[in-house]
Design an enzyme around this catalytic site. Structure first.
Site, PDB file in Angstrom:
ATOM      1  N   GLU A 470      26.858  22.814  11.985  1.00  0.00           N
ATOM      2  CA  GLU A 470      27.702  21.746  11.723  1.00  0.00           C
ATOM      3  C   GLU A 470      27.342  20.218  12.212  1.00  0.00           C
ATOM      4  OE1 GLU A 470      30.478  23.311  10.369  1.00  0.00           O
ATOM      5  OE2 GLU A 470      29.971  25.540  11.444  1.00  0.00           O
ATOM      6  N   HIS A 473      26.390  19.971   8.631  1.00  0.00           N
ATOM      7  CA  HIS A 473      26.835  19.329   8.034  1.00  0.00           C
ATOM      8  C   HIS A 473      27.386  18.102   7.857  1.00  0.00           C
ATOM      9  CE1 HIS A 473      27.726  22.917   5.976  1.00  0.00           C
ATOM     10  NE2 HIS A 473      27.801  23.732   6.456  1.00  0.00           N
TER      11      HIS A 473
END
Length: 679
Positions: A470, A473
């Site tokens: 994550e 990202h």
């Protein structure tokens, strides 16, 4: 609300004011922002002046960005702090948001303005980013039905509203079914095999509910330790069935059954595709992606399955033999897989996931992640202040040479009212404004076990990988150097390439030097010992064949749901899933398994006919990481990755960015090698 106090949802002076937002703010804010958007669109439509960037794109971006940011706050809260009042406000306004953006995409006058921009002499002088925004807009107008007849436009708009409402309802059913379920265990004797931290979490959960003993729910950190460690086979079977039948006709509450919603969503997507002149929804989904056709995707998946199958068959044969000989499990069942796998891992590699977990306290992991990011990209990450939606949420800033370049919220723990899984979303994007550069802000959300008994949260190695994923990202969004909102950060990046930076970051979780920075034992504070690391590395590709086939199974199921196969063969969704499983999987899934009823990625998360993106992008990420493995100077490669992948965002095609970084087109060899499946 006091008329003299600004509604926090329309205050764009800085960061969201989460401490001030209430459900009562939603409707007034959205109503006001929609009116502003309509006024600007009308003004652009009716202008007789020649189309220019400053007269068309800038005012439209200015006003729609405000709406998107405000609605982004509401949507985020709906995902992380759901209440009946907020849900009602969200559901009341979502159709209005959908209606506006659908109408915007079908606006012929606006479409004509963008066409004029594209054919104007000035277009040749635009930056690469601006050209990409205009080209993307022209593509999206077509996909939004701008060229349809009026009657068809009306039907298209109805479809979008229905799909938005159905996706929300699907997601809410999954959340409600997850939150409602509880398994109460009175005595610790029934929980033999469970590690101490899982017992402590279950005891805390029971105490919070005013009960004695132990309480388990369907949030992943709560139920999965039962599957992985509980010696009681019936207990494993109970929690397995509860989890894989949630939000289905076999679940606790038929009110949350997603069966009809799934069928309706698929029918509406097929109708949308036909309206737009495509054979099926998969073709629509692939227009803005790297992959060229459903046939190409299917071939990619089937080829991967063929390569992985011998390894998966070997994985399963070994597991069955071990379960029979060492665990007295004559016939391996689905609820035995995680338990037997963990026991086999312990026997084969002489360590358990629980042993590893003791080396990954949250503070050490987070700071280690920040340190690695600094090494790779030359940025500093520091604690920062902002109002948040929960006391456990932290906030940070990213600086380069003392200059702010991005900020992010970190929400790590599972709790009721919060959707499961892990995700990154943008709170705002980078763009050039009158006052300078608006820096990007991201939400990073996970569902890990919260701290208990005065100790920090400890992560499994898989959870560390999830956090790195994550954060990858987030870095893609925050390290962009593009100043045009429509293609800065993750905006405008092809969906099947958007996982490249996230999966790329996962690789560092296996590097010895990196793990030294991430680890500190719960009792001694010592870093991960080399002997344990070597065992982890040896076990890295444990059951990678089975895991690869599982991802192919889900990806092919998603593709076949949307490529017309379902209709051509007159199959139900369950029939299709059973057929895909028999074709791909090496292990027979129980008849009662209703995984699709909580497959939020494709029914409520934007991955429809796009779940293959994870494996597709894994080819890119493994190949990109191979550049680090081949290089003597990682910092130089890190800077190149930042410049050619992260910094450019969606301003050019992802394949061009990859080639600029790697010097050639992507190859699958590195992925197979990383997964222990190279010839």
């Amino acid at each position: 609300m006091n008329a003299n106090v600004m509604n926090p949802l329309v205050d764009f002076s800085d960061l969201p004011r989460f401490d001030a937002v209430s459900p009562d703010d939603v409707t007034p804010a959205i109503t006001d922002l929609l009116a502003q958007c309509e006024a600007v669109v009308t003004q652009i439509d009716q202008s007789s002046a020649p189309a220019t960037w400053e007269k068309v794109v800038t005012p439209l971006e200015d006003v729609t960005e405000k709406l998107s940011r405000a609605w982004g706050i509401v949507s985020h809260l709906h995902g992380v702090r759901d209440t009946p009042e907020l849900r009602a406000a969200y559901n009341e306004n979502q159709p209005l948001i959908t209606e506006f953006f659908t109408a915007l995409g079908q606006n012929l006058a606006l479409y004509k303005k963008y066409q004029d921009l594209h054919t104007s002499p000035a277009f040749n002088d635009y930056s690469v980013a601006r050209k990409k925004i205009i080209n993307n807009a022209l593509r999206d107008f077509k996909l939004s039905g701008a060229e349809l007849a009026d009657e068809q436009k009306q039907r298209y708009a109805q479809i979008q509203e229905e799909l938005a409402a159905l996706s929300t309802k699907y997601s809410e059913h999954v959340l409600d079914a997850t939150n409602h379920y509880s398994l109460h265990i009175e005595t610790v004797d029934q929980l033999a095999g469970l590690p101490d931290d899982a017992l402590a979490a279950a005891r805390n959960k029971a105490q919070q509910a005013g009960k004695s003993g132990f309480l388990f729910g369907l949030q992943f950190p709560s139920f999965y330790p039962l599957l992985q460690y509980a010696d009681d086979r019936q207990l494993r079977a109970t929690i397995y069935r509860a989890n894989c039948t949630k939000a289905s006709e076999l679940g606790e509450n038929l009110e949350w059954d997603n069966t009809a919603i799934i069928d309706k969503i698929l029918a509406l997507r097929a109708e949308e595709a036909h309206l737009l002149g495509y054979a099926n929804y998969a073709e629509v989904s692939l227009v803005p992606k790297m992959a060229q056709s459903p046939e190409q995707v299917a071939q990619f998946l089937l080829d991967l399955a063929q390569r992985a199958r011998p390894y998966a068959e070997k994985d399963l044969a070994e597991l069955r033999h071990f379960a029979k000989e060492s665990l007295a499990i004559d016939e391996l069942q689905a609820h035995d897989i995680a338990y037997a796998s963990e026991k086999l891992r312990e026997q084969r590699y002489a360590f358990s996931e629980q042993e590893v977990k003791q080396y990954f306290p949250e503070p050490q992991v987070v700071q280690g992640l920040f340190s690695i990011t600094k090494t790779l990209y030359g940025v500093d990450i520091k604690a920062d202040k902002a109002s948040t939606w929960n006391p456990d949420v932290t906030f940070f800033r990213i600086e380069k040479n003392g200059q702010l370049i991005g900020q992010f919220y970190l929400d790590l723990y599972a709790r009721e009212g919060k959707q499961g899984g892990a995700w990154m979303d943008d709170a705002r994007g980078r763009r050039k404004t009158v006052g300078g550069i608006q820096t990007p802000v991201a939400y990073l959300t996970c569902n890990f076990t919260p701290p208990a008994n005065g100790k920090p949260s400890y992560f499994t190695h898989d959870e560390v990988i999830t956090l790195f994923h994550e954060f990858g990202h987030g870095l893609h969004h925050m390290l962009t150097q593009v100043d045009e909102l429509g293609v800065s950060g993750i905006s405008g990046v092809e969906w099947d390439a958007v996982e490249l930076p996230s999966q790329f970051m996962e690789n560092f979780c296996w590097e010895w030097d990196v793990l030294q920075q991430l680890t500190a034992h719960s009792d001694t504070g010592a870093p991960l010992p080399r002997s344990l690391y070597d065992k982890m590395l040896a076990a890295k590709n444990f059951q990678s064949g089975m895991q690869t086939l599982r991802q192919v199974e889900l990806s092919l199921f998603d593709l076949r749901l949307h490529d017309g196969y379902l209709q051509q063969h007159q199959l139900s969704v369950q029939d299709l899933l059973n057929q895909i499983r028999s074709q791909i999987s090496v292990f027979k899934t129980p008849e009662f398994n209703r995984f699709q009823h909580a497959f939020s990625h494709i029914f409520a998360g934007g991955y429809a006919a796009g779940y293959f993106s994870y494996k597709w992008a894994e080819v890119l990420s493994a190949d990109a990481y191979a550049a680090f493995e081949e290089a003597s100077d990682n910092s130089a490669i890190g800077i190149k990755f930042q410049q050619e992948i992260l910094a450019v965002g969606g301003s050019r095609p992802a394949l061009e960015s990859f080639i600029a970084f790697r010097g050639r087109a992507p190859e699958i060899d590195a992925l197979l090698r990383h997964n222990g499946m190279a010839a």
